[in-house]
Design a protein around this motif. Structure first.
Motif, PDB file in Angstrom:
ATOM      1  N   ARG A 291       0.832  -1.206   0.000  1.00 35.12           N
ATOM      2  CA  ARG A 291       0.000   0.000   0.000  1.00 35.12           C
ATOM      3  C   ARG A 291       0.869   1.259   0.000  1.00 35.12           C
ATOM      4  O   ARG A 291       0.529   2.258  -0.637  1.00 35.12           O
ATOM      5  CB  ARG A 291      -0.933   0.013   1.211  1.00 35.12           C
ATOM      6  N   GLY A 292       1.985   1.218   0.711  1.00 41.91           N
ATOM      7  CA  GLY A 292       2.870   2.381   0.733  1.00 41.91           C
ATOM      8  C   GLY A 292       3.452   2.685  -0.637  1.00 41.91           C
ATOM      9  O   GLY A 292       3.478   3.846  -1.074  1.00 41.91           O
ATOM     10  N   PHE A 297       3.474   5.817  -5.883  1.00 45.33           N
ATOM     11  CA  PHE A 297       3.483   5.891  -7.337  1.00 45.33           C
ATOM     12  C   PHE A 297       2.187   6.452  -7.923  1.00 45.33           C
ATOM     13  O   PHE A 297       2.088   6.622  -9.137  1.00 45.33           O
ATOM     14  CB  PHE A 297       3.810   4.522  -7.926  1.00 45.33           C
ATOM     15  N   GLN A 298       1.234   6.757  -7.070  1.00 47.34           N
ATOM     16  CA  GLN A 298       0.042   7.463  -7.517  1.00 47.34           C
ATOM     17  C   GLN A 298       0.247   8.978  -7.537  1.00 47.34           C
ATOM     18  O   GLN A 298      -0.567   9.704  -8.106  1.00 47.34           O
ATOM     19  CB  GLN A 298      -1.145   7.145  -6.600  1.00 47.34           C
ATOM     20  N   GLN A 299       1.332   9.436  -6.932  1.00 45.41           N
ATOM     21  CA  GLN A 299       1.538  10.880  -6.780  1.00 45.41           C
ATOM     22  C   GLN A 299       2.178  11.500  -8.021  1.00 45.41           C
ATOM     23  O   GLN A 299       3.097  10.929  -8.601  1.00 45.41           O
ATOM     24  CB  GLN A 299       2.410  11.157  -5.551  1.00 45.41           C
ATOM     25  N   ARG A 300       1.703  12.668  -8.384  1.00 43.54           N
ATOM     26  CA  ARG A 300       2.270  13.415  -9.500  1.00 43.54           C
ATOM     27  C   ARG A 300       3.399  14.334  -9.037  1.00 43.54           C
ATOM     28  O   ARG A 300       4.285  14.660  -9.809  1.00 43.54           O
ATOM     29  CB  ARG A 300       1.184  14.257 -10.188  1.00 43.54           C
ATOM     30  N   LEU A 306       8.300  11.100  -2.709  1.00 45.92           N
ATOM     31  CA  LEU A 306       9.511  10.785  -1.935  1.00 45.92           C
ATOM     32  C   LEU A 306       9.181  10.530  -0.470  1.00 45.92           C
ATOM     33  O   LEU A 306       9.758   9.641   0.159  1.00 45.92           O
ATOM     34  CB  LEU A 306      10.513  11.931  -2.046  1.00 45.92           C
ATOM     35  N   LEU A 307       8.242  11.297   0.074  1.00 45.73           N
ATOM     36  CA  LEU A 307       7.861  11.134   1.477  1.00 45.73           C
ATOM     37  C   LEU A 307       7.230   9.764   1.715  1.00 45.73           C
ATOM     38  O   LEU A 307       7.559   9.071   2.681  1.00 45.73           O
ATOM     39  CB  LEU A 307       6.898  12.246   1.881  1.00 45.73           C
ATOM     40  N   ALA A 308       6.336   9.361   0.819  1.00 42.65           N
ATOM     41  CA  ALA A 308       5.679   8.055   0.957  1.00 42.65           C
ATOM     42  C   ALA A 308       6.698   6.918   0.841  1.00 42.65           C
ATOM     43  O   ALA A 308       6.649   5.945   1.606  1.00 42.65           O
ATOM     44  CB  ALA A 308       4.589   7.903  -0.097  1.00 42.65           C
ATOM     45  N   ILE A 358      -1.389   7.821   4.878  1.00 39.97           N
ATOM     46  CA  ILE A 358      -2.813   7.881   4.550  1.00 39.97           C
ATOM     47  C   ILE A 358      -3.185   9.276   4.065  1.00 39.97           C
ATOM     48  O   ILE A 358      -3.997   9.437   3.137  1.00 39.97           O
ATOM     49  CB  ILE A 358      -3.665   7.471   5.768  1.00 39.97           C
ATOM     50  N   ASN A 359      -2.589  10.288   4.664  1.00 38.36           N
ATOM     51  CA  ASN A 359      -2.795  11.668   4.212  1.00 38.36           C
ATOM     52  C   ASN A 359      -2.395  11.804   2.745  1.00 38.36           C
ATOM     53  O   ASN A 359      -3.131  12.384   1.932  1.00 38.36           O
ATOM     54  CB  ASN A 359      -1.970  12.612   5.091  1.00 38.36           C
ATOM     55  N   ILE A 360      -1.235  11.266   2.391  1.00 36.52           N
ATOM     56  CA  ILE A 360      -0.755  11.335   1.015  1.00 36.52           C
ATOM     57  C   ILE A 360      -1.707  10.622   0.062  1.00 36.52           C
ATOM     58  O   ILE A 360      -1.904  11.047  -1.077  1.00 36.52           O
ATOM     59  CB  ILE A 360       0.667  10.749   0.920  1.00 36.52           C
ATOM     60  N   SER A 361      -2.328   9.544   0.540  1.00 39.74           N
ATOM     61  CA  SER A 361      -3.244   8.782  -0.319  1.00 39.74           C
ATOM     62  C   SER A 361      -4.478   9.582  -0.715  1.00 39.74           C
ATOM     63  O   SER A 361      -5.197   9.205  -1.648  1.00 39.74           O
ATOM     64  CB  SER A 361      -3.674   7.487   0.386  1.00 39.74           C
TER      65      SER A 361
END
Length: 371
Positions: A291-292, A297-300, A306-308, A358-361
């Motif tokens: 999940r991490g 890899f969902q982030q643009r 990088l944080l995730a 989870i915030n990043i998600s």
């Protein structure tokens, strides 16, 4: 806010919730003999861990709801406080010494381990700073080197406690971020070589660290001293078999295995629940890892990606170091098993890390500003 709550990674949240609940059960099972012997209260460690679980999940919820750009603004404070607490813990009248290591600060009845906060703050700092340096990341002096000087300072301060295990964990976690930030390959090779040589130098030039790093290879040669804990871990694991001896039926926790409810709790899990218990724990960590990475890899934008990645690898590397020590495959470093071992500071900041993940998600509904 409603859309953000709907987009939360509930699979990650549920996995961590179940793993923490499982940890509570195992902390009670592994600690009630020593709790009764030392404190005349078999639930002593369980109650404390339960309170930390409640506090940790409260912080997790708050971390999920805080806009990520506010975490950006905390970076200078995180850096300054990291150095401050690392220096503070080394002051004899403030830092608490346990087992020949000075790693804790006592504030009244509250005992705090600063390195647990620093593990998270350094990942946030590295993700933030390397996200901002993307336009000149190929320039070593300007784009790569400056954050590494702070990392070297933190590494040395933690080494003075002494705590090579945690120092190396922070080094590896930040190294993952550097690796994923599009740094030139030649720079990565040079930095990796320096890191390996540096860790090896500090490990092998100290008789204490060298003994800790080599005793796991031949524990039966030092059965009465350095090898004692690992040998009793072997006995616990061997006694567990496939399905274990039953929850609560460990023999090794009855004074034979030191730190049975902290660093070596996995040995008690295998003794009581067998290989089945081990598979369940490994499956939970694999789910957290999956999940991490999925969230990353969902982030643009580079900062949340990088944080995730940094937080995910930090959790998994810590689990690997602990499991490797318990099984005798890696040196004993005193690193706890994430979400399971007894330890308030460790649990609190692990749950904060998950809160950030989870915030990043949920960032589909939020614009990230790394300035």
């Amino acid at each position: 806010m409603k859309e953000k709550i709907q987009q939360m990674d509930y699979l990650l949240l549920i996995t961590v919730l179940l793993l923490s609940a499982f940890g509570l059960v195992m902390v009670y099972s592994a600690s009630y003999p020593i709790g009764y012997e030392v404190y005349h209260n078999s639930t002593h460690f369980f109650v404390r861990q339960f309170l930390w679980v409640l506090i940790g999940f409260l912080f997790l919820i708050v971390t999920v709801l805080i806009p990520l750009h506010r975490i950006n603004r905390m970076v200078p404070l995180l850096v300054i406080s990291s150095i401050f607490f690392l220096v503070l813990v080394l002051i004899p009248s403030i830092g608490i010494e346990r087992n020949y290591a000075q790693r804790w600060i006592s504030i009244g009845r509250f005992v705090f381990q600063p390195t647990e906060a620093i593990k998270v703050s350094m990942v946030i700092y590295f993700a933030y700073i390397y996200a901002r340096k993307q336009s000149y990341i190929h320039k070593f002096g300007k784009g790569v080197l400056p954050p590494l000087l702070l990392l070297a300072t933190v590494f040395m301060l933690i080494l003075l406690q002494p705590d090579l295990g945690t120092a190396s964990l922070i080094l590896f976690s930040c190294g993952i971020i550097v690796f994923c930030s599009r740094v030139r390959f030649i720079h990565l090779v040079a930095l990796g070589t320096i890191a390996i040589l540096g860790v090896s130098y500090f490990a092998y030039t100290s008789p204490y660290r060298l003994q800790r790093l080599t005793s796991f290879q031949q524990p039966f040669e030092t059965a009465a001293t350095d090898g004692y804990q690992l040998i009793n871990s072997y006995i616990a694991i061997a006694a567990g078999g496939i399905t274990g001896n039953g929850l609560g039926n460990s023999v090794q926790k009855l004074g034979y295995l030191p730190e049975a409810h902290t660093d070596f709790i996995m040995a008690i899990i295998v003794e009581e629940l067998g290989i089945v218990g081990l598979i369940i724990v490994l499956a939970a960590y694999l789910m957290i890892f999956y999940r991490g990475i999925h969230i990353a890899f969902q982030q643009r934008h580079m900062f949340p990606k990088l944080l995730a990645l940094g937080l995910t690898f930090q959790i998994i590397i810590q689990a690997i170091l602990n499991l490797g020590a318990v099984s005798g495959m890696l040196p004993v470093t005193g690193i706890t098993l994430p979400f399971i071992s007894y330890g308030g500071s460790s649990l609190l900041f692990m749950l904060i890390s998950v809160g950030i993940l989870i915030n990043i998600s949920t960032l589909k509904y939020e614009t990230v500003n790394t300035r």
